[in-house]
Motif scaffolding. Structure first.
Motif, PDB file in Angstrom:
ATOM      1  N   GLN A 109       0.832  -1.201   0.000  1.00  0.00           N
ATOM      2  CA  GLN A 109       0.000   0.000   0.000  1.00  0.00           C
ATOM      3  C   GLN A 109       0.870   1.256   0.000  1.00  0.00           C
ATOM      4  N   ARG A 131      -8.394   1.512  -5.672  1.00  0.00           N
ATOM      5  CA  ARG A 131      -7.503   0.443  -5.190  1.00  0.00           C
ATOM      6  C   ARG A 131      -7.930  -0.897  -5.769  1.00  0.00           C
ATOM      7  N   ASN A 152      -9.164   4.178  -2.841  1.00  0.00           N
ATOM      8  CA  ASN A 152      -7.878   4.075  -2.158  1.00  0.00           C
ATOM      9  C   ASN A 152      -7.916   4.767  -0.796  1.00  0.00           C
ATOM     10  N   PHE A 155      -7.880   2.785   2.422  1.00  0.00           N
ATOM     11  CA  PHE A 155      -6.645   2.149   2.868  1.00  0.00           C
ATOM     12  C   PHE A 155      -5.614   3.161   3.390  1.00  0.00           C
ATOM     13  N   SER A 159      -1.647   2.598   4.863  1.00  0.00           N
ATOM     14  CA  SER A 159      -0.468   3.310   4.377  1.00  0.00           C
ATOM     15  C   SER A 159       0.202   4.093   5.503  1.00  0.00           C
TER      16      SER A 159
END
Length: 649
Positions: A109, A131, A152, A155, A159
């Motif tokens: 990620q 993602r 994304n 997430f 990250s």
């Protein structure tokens, strides 16, 4: 233009394979007929800048500079990746839509996120990134993943957790490595004494085990067996269970250390009646072990094939990327999504072709059976390692790949076999006021064990049929003298098991309680490389299967503060990083705690006794000094008044 960013070229090729044709290949990219583009990273394209990038004075390693901590964190292109990074930055700025296709884990990620952030696009554009989570490189699985894109933004915490770990490793390792290398040089050792939040506690485990073995003094202990006879002249033996009155004569493991006490029991039970107090027979079932995560696969392969962790990972990467025979191998998960059960029968047909030697077992499988491994709640970004729908010719694979593929396949196949069934029988007896116990375990149905277990070398022994209250005869007692044994040296399998089950070695009781079985030193993807790193740095050595510490490794551990050599600190790190993943803790809180702790550790290093490393004076280092504080090595910081800032956090 839609841009797909894969973590590596093999994944980019797998994505291109399911996209419309014709395609145009250019340097660092593949262009689709509609103008969309597929590009890729080559692992990490960016890395933390070195200390002298922040200030020229840090080129020289000096104690007075420590601890060093950036006010504003900076990344720089990794050596040999500048061209691909440049290609990606141009494509990212040009793209209308970006699809993040990094590996489905914490590191994957961050790896793509940091390139996207480095390109300097607008916040709005970053928030629109999608993602794609790909666990299997076969076309059907890739198509399914591309059809199931997520934001994304879902997430970000993953990250952030990876970013916190990356920076913390740099800080800790860089500062501690400089501190102890300088102290080593002052003691006469000219090598680098690298310190890291994972490698050092791991080395500490080995050093402490070696010292336990060196200092071990074997002691005799004593057991008593009663040789019993039934009315029908059947014989069996039962073991004496010392009472609480014997505690002063036992060690912490309950072993009797006084020979005279055991001799008295032998004499006392000779030709005496033995009354049956209880006779329990319990039928039990044992479900198949879950499919493999990377660590569990590495441990099993080390036991069966004497393969090192790095060998297993390298072979699994080939099986995944080159042959596409298994799903994503760097998984820390041992469960499967319920949806995957629909493919079970089809995978079974593939296994018939790929493993003809297992035909009889494959045909016994019940493909409708749903084992405990199918559990959506326990599957995160990736799932357990299992076979794919890809067939292959056996002569195409190397010996290691063949062994590992069959091991993975059989572990998956076991999910469709009946439970292992067995019966435990326990007879408790009273002989002259002392308690004796006889136990056996008899197999009723092998179930899945016929796939995974080696056949027993000895026939199982059944106890005779006796009734509660029945009076048997103790023909005689037997004194058995044994000696306590030292712990065994670590091997690849046991060292990996220690890393994955690190809570067993954690001193802090509260921390030990909150750590889950899956928490450990390092990650699934890094454990093999961490072990090998300690060998390359001359801290560990192998003798056959045994792994021991070198004199340099031992000296380093004995010179460090105990907190740096124990897994408690890094176990706590991993716990906090997981909480960041779950949005239950913040990056800022984690880093501020780290910096405070690091200040204390550096002060201890500055004031360590000059004799701490003196035994290394005449030892020639294995390699020339080199930089040791790259990713996954380290940690460091400036005084507590220094504020951490981030250009992309």
């Amino acid at each position: 233009m839609k841009l797909y960013i894969a973590e590596k070229p093999s994944l980019a090729r797998a994505i291109a394979e399911v996209m419309p044709k014709p395609q145009q290949k250019a340097e660092g990219m593949i262009t689709l007929p509609n103008g969309d583009c597929i590009s890729w990273c080559i692992g990490h394209l960016l890395e933390q800048a070195e200390p002298d990038h922040y200030d020229e004075q840090y080129k020289k390693w000096r104690l007075e500079h420590l601890p060093i901590a950036p006010d504003v964190w900076q990344l720089k292109p990794k050596k040999g990746t500048s061209k691909q990074l440049s290609i990606l930055k141009k494509l990212i700025k040009k793209a209308d839509q970006i699809v993040h296709a990094g590996d489905p884990d914490r590191e994957g990620q961050l790896l793509v996120d940091e390139v996207i952030n480095h390109a300097g696009i607008s916040q709005t554009k970053r928030q629109q990134v999608q993602r794609c989570l790909i666990n299997d490189l076969n076309p059907s699985a890739v198509k399914q993943a591309l059809a199931d894109l997520r934001s994304n933004q879902d997430f970000v915490s993953l990250s952030t957790s990876a970013l916190a770990r990356s920076r913390a490793d740099w800080l800790y390792g860089m500062n501690m490595t400089r501190a102890y290398t300088i102290q080593g040089q002052q003691a006469g050792y000219q090598g680098v004494l690298s310190v890291g939040r994972v490698q050092t506690p791991l080395l500490g485990l080995v050093v402490r085990r070696d010292l336990d073995i060196e200092n071990f003094v074997s002691k005799p202990f004593y057991e008593v067996l009663a040789h019993l006879q039934t009315h029908s002249n059947e014989t069996f033996t039962a073991k004496w269970l010392p009472s609480d009155a014997c505690l002063p004569y036992q060690d912490e493991q309950g072993r009797v250390l006084v020979k005279g006490l055991a001799e008295k029991v032998v004499e006392k039970i000779h030709q005496q009646p033995a009354k049956v107090i209880s006779n329990k027979q319990e039928k039990k079932r044992q479900a198949a072990p879950l499919p493999f995560s990377l660590s569990s696969l590495q441990i099993e392969a080390a036991k069966r094939f004497a393969m090192s962790a790095s060998q297993v990972l390298a072979s699994c990467q080939k099986l995944y990327e080159e042959y596409k025979l298994i799903t994503y191998p760097r998984s820390d998960c041992r469960h499967l999504p319920a949806e995957q059960l629909k493919q079970a029968s089809a995978i079974g047909q593939v296994l018939l072709q790929n493993l003809p030697q297992q035909q009889a077992h494959i045909e016994q499988a019940n493909w409708q059976q749903k084992s405990r491994c199918w559990n959506d709640k326990k599957v995160t970004a990736h799932h357990a390692i299992i076979p794919t729908l890809k067939t292959y010719a056996a002569d195409k694979l190397g010996a290691s790949e063949r062994k590992l593929y069959e091991l993975i396949a059989l572990q998956y196949l076991a999910q469709f076999f009946p439970d292992f069934e067995y019966q435990n029988q326990t007879i408790m007896l009273d002989i002259k006021g002392g308690q004796f116990c006889a136990k056996t375990k008899a197999t009723l149905a092998l179930g899945w064990k016929q796939l995974l277990s080696k056949p027993k070398q000895q026939a199982e022994v059944n106890l005779p049929v006796v009734k509660v209250g029945e009076i048997l005869t103790c023909d005689h007692g037997e004194l058995v003298e044994k000696n306590t044994q030292p712990p065994e040296h670590f091997t690849d399998a046991t060292l990996l098991a220690a890393m994955t089950g690190i809570s067993r070695y954690v001193i802090d009781a509260d921390l030990r309680k909150i750590l889950k079985d899956t928490d450990g030193l390092g990650t699934e993807a890094t454990r093999a490389s961490i072990i090998e790193l300690l060998f390359k740095r001359g801290f560990l050595q192998r003798s056959g299967k045994q792994i021991t510490a070198t004199l340099v490794g031992k000296a380093l551990i004995l010179s460090l503060p105990e907190a740096s050599t124990r897994p408690d600190m890094t176990a706590h790190w991993e716990y906090q990083l997981e909480k960041i993943c779950q949005k239950e803790a913040s990056y800022q809180h984690f880093m501020s705690q780290l910096l405070s702790q690091l200040n204390q550790l550096i002060e201890q290093a500055k004031h360590m006794p000059s004799s701490a490393l003196s035994q290394l004076k005449d030892i020639t280092p294995k390699k020339k000094p080199f930089r040791q504080y790259k990713r996954k090595t380290s940690t460091a910081k400036k005084p507590s008044r220094t504020k951490l800032k981030s250009s992309n956090q």
